[in-house]
Design a protein around this motif. Sequence first.
Motif, short mmCIF file in Angstrom:
data_model
loop_
_atom_site.label_atom_id
_atom_site.label_comp_id
_atom_site.label_asym_id
_atom_site.label_seq_id
_atom_site.Cartn_x
_atom_site.Cartn_y
_atom_site.Cartn_z
N THR A 221 0.85 -1.20 0.00
CA THR A 221 0.00 0.00 0.00
C THR A 221 0.89 1.25 0.00
O THR A 221 1.94 1.28 0.65
CB THR A 221 -0.92 -0.01 1.25
OG1 THR A 221 -1.69 -1.20 1.22
CG2 THR A 221 -1.83 1.20 1.32
N SER A 222 0.44 2.27 -0.74
CA SER A 222 1.27 3.48 -0.82
C SER A 222 1.23 4.24 0.51
O SER A 222 0.25 4.17 1.26
CB SER A 222 0.75 4.39 -1.93
OG SER A 222 -0.51 4.92 -1.57
N ASP A 223 2.29 5.00 0.75
CA ASP A 223 2.37 5.82 1.97
C ASP A 223 1.17 6.77 2.05
O ASP A 223 0.57 6.96 3.09
CB ASP A 223 3.66 6.65 1.98
CG ASP A 223 4.89 5.77 2.20
OD1 ASP A 223 4.74 4.53 2.23
OD2 ASP A 223 6.00 6.33 2.34
N GLU A 224 0.85 7.33 0.89
CA GLU A 224 -0.25 8.30 0.84
C GLU A 224 -1.57 7.66 1.28
O GLU A 224 -2.32 8.22 2.08
CB GLU A 224 -0.36 8.80 -0.61
CG GLU A 224 -1.29 9.94 -0.81
CD GLU A 224 -1.58 10.15 -2.30
OE1 GLU A 224 -0.80 9.69 -3.16
OE2 GLU A 224 -2.62 10.78 -2.58
N PHE A 226 -1.94 4.97 3.14
CA PHE A 226 -1.88 4.63 4.57
C PHE A 226 -2.25 5.84 5.43
O PHE A 226 -3.06 5.75 6.35
CB PHE A 226 -0.47 4.16 4.96
CG PHE A 226 -0.25 2.68 4.82
CD1 PHE A 226 -1.19 1.76 5.26
CD2 PHE A 226 0.92 2.19 4.26
CE1 PHE A 226 -0.98 0.39 5.16
CE2 PHE A 226 1.14 0.82 4.13
CZ PHE A 226 0.19 -0.08 4.59
N VAL A 227 -1.63 6.97 5.12
CA VAL A 227 -1.86 8.17 5.92
C VAL A 227 -3.33 8.58 5.86
O VAL A 227 -3.97 8.83 6.89
CB VAL A 227 -0.93 9.32 5.46
CG1 VAL A 227 -1.32 10.64 6.10
CG2 VAL A 227 0.53 8.98 5.79
N LYS A 281 10.30 1.13 9.38
CA LYS A 281 9.84 2.03 8.31
C LYS A 281 8.31 2.18 8.35
O LYS A 281 7.77 3.28 8.28
CB LYS A 281 10.30 1.46 6.96
CG LYS A 281 9.99 2.34 5.79
CD LYS A 281 10.58 1.77 4.49
CE LYS A 281 9.62 2.02 3.36
NZ LYS A 281 9.25 0.88 2.57
N ARG A 282 7.63 1.06 8.47
CA ARG A 282 6.16 1.10 8.49
C ARG A 282 5.65 1.79 9.75
O ARG A 282 4.70 2.58 9.70
CB ARG A 282 5.58 -0.31 8.38
CG ARG A 282 5.64 -0.91 6.97
CD ARG A 282 5.28 0.09 5.93
NE ARG A 282 4.95 -0.47 4.63
CZ ARG A 282 4.59 0.28 3.59
NH1 ARG A 282 4.57 1.60 3.69
NH2 ARG A 282 4.29 -0.28 2.45
N ARG A 284 7.10 4.08 11.50
CA ARG A 284 7.33 5.54 11.39
C ARG A 284 6.15 6.18 10.68
O ARG A 284 5.64 7.22 11.08
CB ARG A 284 8.58 5.82 10.54
CG ARG A 284 9.83 5.87 11.30
CD ARG A 284 11.02 6.29 10.45
NE ARG A 284 12.23 6.00 11.16
CZ ARG A 284 12.68 6.73 12.19
NH1 ARG A 284 12.03 7.82 12.54
NH2 ARG A 284 13.76 6.37 12.84
N LEU A 285 5.71 5.53 9.60
CA LEU A 285 4.61 6.07 8.82
C LEU A 285 3.29 6.02 9.62
O LEU A 285 2.56 7.00 9.68
CB LEU A 285 4.48 5.26 7.52
CG LEU A 285 3.47 5.77 6.53
CD1 LEU A 285 4.01 7.03 5.84
CD2 LEU A 285 3.17 4.71 5.48
#
Length: 289
Positions: A221-224, A226-227, A281-282, A284-285
């Motif tokens: 899944t993209s960072d965008e 997820f946020v 990494k995950r 942190r997001l």
Amino acid sequence: MSNIPPLKEAIKNAEAKGVALGHFNISDSVGFWGVVNGARALSIPVIIGVSEGERDFIGVKQVVAMVKSLREEINYPIYLNADHTYSFERVKEAIDAGFDSVIFDGAKLSFEENRALAKKCVEYARSVGREVLVEAELGYIGTSSKVLDAIPEGVSLENLTTPEDAKRFVKETGVDLFAPSVGNIHGMFRNIPEPRLNIDRIREIRKSTGIPLVLHGGSGTSDEDFVSAIKAGIAVVHINTEIRVAYRNALEKFLKENPDEIVPYKFAKSSVDAISSVVEKRLRLFNMF
Ligand code: G3H
Ligand code: ZN
């Protein structure tokens, strides 16, 4: 005395802060230390998940002992979830063994069968005299955490969980956590882009159910997305395929570079570190660092 909040409170705290807890699957002590090291690098709570196959490999009671003993030894908020459990008997086994939460996965069943079994699991969880959270799923998103070349059979990106069905399901079962189908798929695509999440649908389902939502199928899944999903009401995110790929790739690389190494704690260390990087990494997001 331990001051670790129960899982329910940890989820509530995450929601209050507008962040999500990370849930990472393991099969053995390599995964265990990878997840623990990744979370500890950021000093944030983490959930370890074991599906039926994963917990058969590591040991149902043994994984409980690992998590509990470390939680007590270092006074750290690490929780254990019995991921994707397909029968009441196996839900009961996990609850009796001491898991913090269980997922009854009736996503492939009819609404009625899923509802009836999820309710039975909730009733059992409430009867044991300690707090065990029960999660249920509505909407099929595939079953395997693997690298995919196509959308798995039976998964529809048009037929997502509706806010109305979700509301009725949660009300009639009394589950603590709810996992919808909102464009998410178990596994990670090799060559085609990951489908986008339906953020509006997440927001509507969070509102209609009134309970924390869990996003399965997080890998790829993209960072965008997820946020946005966390802002819309996702409180827990599941990641497995990314962990499995990191484990395997690191091991292959290490053995290629060190063909004579036979000491398990030396060659497996590369996988512990690779898993820990993915987790860090995950997290942190998910925690908006
Ligand atoms: O329950 C486990 C997950 O939902 C993991 O999904 O393999 O796509 O990350 P994933
Ligand atoms: Zn899942």
